[in-house]
Design a protein around this motif. Structure first.
Motif, mmCIF file in Angstrom:
data_model
loop_
_atom_site.group_PDB
_atom_site.id
_atom_site.type_symbol
_atom_site.label_atom_id
_atom_site.label_comp_id
_atom_site.label_asym_id
_atom_site.label_seq_id
_atom_site.Cartn_x
_atom_site.Cartn_y
_atom_site.Cartn_z
ATOM 1 N N GLY A 216 19.765 1.119 -0.013
ATOM 2 C CA GLY A 216 20.193 -0.180 -0.517
ATOM 3 C C GLY A 216 19.072 -1.122 -0.891
ATOM 4 O O GLY A 216 19.308 -2.325 -1.038
ATOM 5 N N ARG A 217 17.858 -0.590 -1.080
ATOM 6 C CA ARG A 217 16.721 -1.428 -1.481
ATOM 7 C C ARG A 217 15.972 -0.767 -2.616
ATOM 8 O O ARG A 217 15.776 0.453 -2.609
ATOM 9 N N VAL A 218 15.527 -1.563 -3.569
ATOM 10 C CA VAL A 218 14.637 -1.054 -4.607
ATOM 11 C C VAL A 218 13.276 -0.825 -3.970
ATOM 12 O O VAL A 218 12.656 -1.761 -3.451
ATOM 13 N N VAL A 219 12.812 0.409 -3.991
ATOM 14 C CA VAL A 219 11.525 0.713 -3.360
ATOM 15 C C VAL A 219 10.418 0.921 -4.390
ATOM 16 O O VAL A 219 9.238 0.936 -4.038
ATOM 17 N N SER A 220 10.789 1.089 -5.667
ATOM 18 C CA SER A 220 9.766 1.249 -6.694
ATOM 19 C C SER A 220 10.315 0.828 -8.045
ATOM 20 O O SER A 220 11.461 1.139 -8.387
ATOM 21 N N THR A 221 9.483 0.120 -8.808
ATOM 22 C CA THR A 221 9.815 -0.271 -10.185
ATOM 23 C C THR A 221 8.750 0.224 -11.158
ATOM 24 O O THR A 221 8.663 -0.254 -12.284
ATOM 25 N N THR A 222 7.957 1.169 -10.711
ATOM 26 C CA THR A 222 6.869 1.678 -11.550
ATOM 27 C C THR A 222 6.906 3.201 -11.597
ATOM 28 O O THR A 222 7.463 3.831 -10.697
ATOM 29 N N PRO A 223 6.334 3.801 -12.645
ATOM 30 C CA PRO A 223 5.596 3.212 -13.758
ATOM 31 C C PRO A 223 6.489 2.352 -14.653
ATOM 32 O O PRO A 223 7.658 2.673 -14.863
ATOM 33 N N CYS A 224 5.901 1.291 -15.182
ATOM 34 C CA CYS A 224 6.609 0.374 -16.074
ATOM 35 C C CYS A 224 5.732 0.174 -17.311
ATOM 36 O O CYS A 224 4.715 -0.509 -17.237
ATOM 37 N N PHE A 225 6.146 0.780 -18.406
ATOM 38 C CA PHE A 225 5.349 0.773 -19.631
ATOM 39 C C PHE A 225 6.068 -0.023 -20.713
ATOM 40 O O PHE A 225 7.262 0.162 -20.947
ATOM 41 N N VAL A 226 5.318 -0.891 -21.382
ATOM 42 C CA VAL A 226 5.826 -1.617 -22.549
ATOM 43 C C VAL A 226 4.711 -1.639 -23.593
ATOM 44 O O VAL A 226 3.587 -2.052 -23.306
ATOM 45 N N SER B 213 2.830 4.069 -4.701
ATOM 46 C CA SER B 213 4.281 4.181 -4.660
ATOM 47 C C SER B 213 4.944 4.343 -6.018
ATOM 48 O O SER B 213 6.121 4.044 -6.163
ATOM 49 N N ASP B 214 4.234 4.808 -7.036
ATOM 50 C CA ASP B 214 4.910 5.140 -8.284
ATOM 51 C C ASP B 214 6.061 6.102 -7.993
ATOM 52 O O ASP B 214 5.912 7.047 -7.198
ATOM 53 N N PHE B 215 7.204 5.872 -8.630
ATOM 54 C CA PHE B 215 8.396 6.695 -8.459
ATOM 55 C C PHE B 215 8.921 6.688 -7.021
ATOM 56 O O PHE B 215 9.751 7.521 -6.656
ATOM 57 N N GLY B 216 8.423 5.775 -6.188
ATOM 58 C CA GLY B 216 8.850 5.748 -4.790
ATOM 59 C C GLY B 216 8.443 6.981 -4.016
ATOM 60 O O GLY B 216 9.059 7.317 -2.996
ATOM 61 N N LEU B 217 7.379 7.653 -4.466
ATOM 62 C CA LEU B 217 7.023 8.936 -3.855
ATOM 63 C C LEU B 217 6.615 8.793 -2.397
ATOM 64 O O LEU B 217 6.871 9.695 -1.597
ATOM 65 N N ASP B 218 5.993 7.676 -2.040
ATOM 66 C CA ASP B 218 5.602 7.509 -0.639
ATOM 67 C C ASP B 218 6.823 7.352 0.256
ATOM 68 O O ASP B 218 6.918 7.959 1.331
ATOM 69 N N VAL B 219 7.803 6.566 -0.192
ATOM 70 C CA VAL B 219 9.017 6.355 0.599
ATOM 71 C C VAL B 219 9.832 7.635 0.695
ATOM 72 O O VAL B 219 10.340 7.991 1.767
ATOM 73 N N LEU B 220 9.952 8.361 -0.407
ATOM 74 C CA LEU B 220 10.713 9.609 -0.397
ATOM 75 C C LEU B 220 10.035 10.663 0.472
ATOM 76 O O LEU B 220 10.715 11.457 1.135
ATOM 77 N N ALA B 221 8.719 10.674 0.494
ATOM 78 C CA ALA B 221 8.014 11.617 1.356
ATOM 79 C C ALA B 221 8.292 11.321 2.826
ATOM 80 O O ALA B 221 8.516 12.257 3.630
#
Length: 392
Positions: free
Chosen positions: A162-172, A376-384
């Motif tokens: 229920g929490r956003v843990v990652s908003t990156t990569p963010c490319f514009v 924490s790109d892609f939330g990889l640290d949290v998912l690990a």
């Protein structure tokens, strides 16, 4: 890679903002998913990020006009398109959404700039309908994610518990970076360029020597579309920034030619690329060696990137960099000219942030910008951590 003295970006002060953003995303994603026909769902909905196959697909991200994966905007009804864009907006601030929507519309202008000739193996080479949306897992699941991307746009969001843990990569990106209008001009990324140039121009001689990566600008962002950033990464070439190599030799030749012209324009050799490679610890001028006004300028520049996130979350990111010890670990570096209209590149890097900007191609009228979190790109640290707990 995170400095021990720094408070983590996942600290409790950010929890309400992360929860509010997740709630908005889940509601918008569920509404969009309900509107889709079964055959559309089959394309739009992928497995949970916790499954290996889905994870491999989720980590593929692009900023070239290649197939980003998912359900394209042009393959949706007008009602579905509106719901899709509501999901996109839920992951951005109002200013961030306006910028993304504007970049999508630039495809119409770029088509004219290129003489309506570019095809990329499809009927229309520059198509504002070719932006793809994909869900990984269902909204409301304990772990799910979503991705939106097309030419010059890549948004990647991960939600856990229920929490956003990652908003990156963010490319514009923006091509053209500046467009002449009747009595005005359109410059979607002007603030990113102007603020960084203001900071660079304020540096004294000794500071400039620390900040300068190279006298000429590298022709693209250095981290490219790698799923993870590592020490020693050098610029990826155009041929590697697509979903596979082109089978059509004509299109493969177009890509080769773009890369050749970009490299000729920069004049870079392997030695030059090594000089501007990503490094840990970062290259450049540390904020601890900046004056008070320069530190304010650096915070402002950081906020222009983290300000892409939903407002409450953007405010929490901005507050994070108000901590003096946090800002001390951030470095600023530059390559190329500081004159407006000339090719240039800059980087802002710290334990939890990597920002890159280049405006070099098409006579310095084609800009790329990316905001990443090397931890924490892609939330990889949290998912690990999630997988490790599940294994016990």
């Amino acid at each position: 890679m995170r400095a021990e003295s720094q408070p983590a970006l996942a600290s409790t002060t950010m929890v309400p903002a992360r929860e509010a953003a997740a709630t908005a995303m889940a509601g918008a994603a569920a509404a969009w998913l309900r509107s889709l026909a079964p055959e559309q769902v089959a394309v739009a909905l992928f497995d949970s990020p916790l499954t290996p196959g889905a994870e491999a697909e989720r980590l593929k991200w692009f900023y070239t006009p290649t197939d980003h994966g998912g359900l394209a905007i042009r393959n949706q009804t007008p009602h579905q398109q509106r719901l899709a864009m509501q999901l996109v907006a839920s992951g951005l601030s109002k200013a961030g959404y306006a910028t993304v929507a504007m970049v999508m519309g630039l495809e119409n202008i770029l088509d004219q700039v290129e003489g309506w000739q570019v095809n990329w193996g499809r009927q229309r080479g520059r198509d504002p309908g070719l932006y793809w949306l994909r869900l990984f897992g269902r909204p409301g699941d304990p772990t799910w994610a979503w991705r939106f991307g097309g030419h010059h746009i890549s948004l990647n969001n991960v939600i856990v518990a229920g929490r956003v843990v990652s908003t990156t990569p963010c490319f514009v990106g923006a091509d053209p970076a500046e467009t002449t209008l009747l009595g005005a001009s359109l410059r979607p990324l002007h603030g990113l360029e102007h603020s960084a140039r203001q900071l660079a121009s304020s540096l004294g001689a000794r500071q400039w020597r620390q900040a300068l990566l190279h006298g000429r600008a590298v022709s693209d962002i250095v981290s490219g579309n790698r799923p993870m950033v590592a020490h020693g990464d050098t610029m990826m070439h155009m041929q590697d920034l697509w979903r596979g190599r082109f089978a059509d030799p004509t299109l493969a030749g177009v890509v080769d030619d773009i890369d050749r012209r970009a490299e000729d324009g920069s004049g870079y050799t392997e030695r030059d690329h090594a000089a501007v490679a990503i490094s840990i610890p970062p290259k450049g001028l540390s904020a601890r060696d900046m004056g008070a006004d320069q530190r304010t300028d650096l915070r402002r520049l950081l906020a222009l990137y983290t300000g892409r996130a939903p407002e409450d979350l953007a405010d929490a990111y901005a507050a994070h960099y108000l901590t003096e010890s946090v800002l001390d670990e951030v470095h600023f570096s530059w390559a190329g000219s500081t004159d407006a209209g000339r090719p240039h590149y800059y980087r802002v890097q710290g334990p939890n942030v990597l920002i890159e900007y280049d405006n070099t191609q098409r006579a310095a009228n084609h800009a790329h910008s990316v905001w990443r979190d090397p931890v924490s790109d892609f939330g990889l640290d949290v998912l690990a951590e999630h997988r490790a707990r599940a294994a016990h």
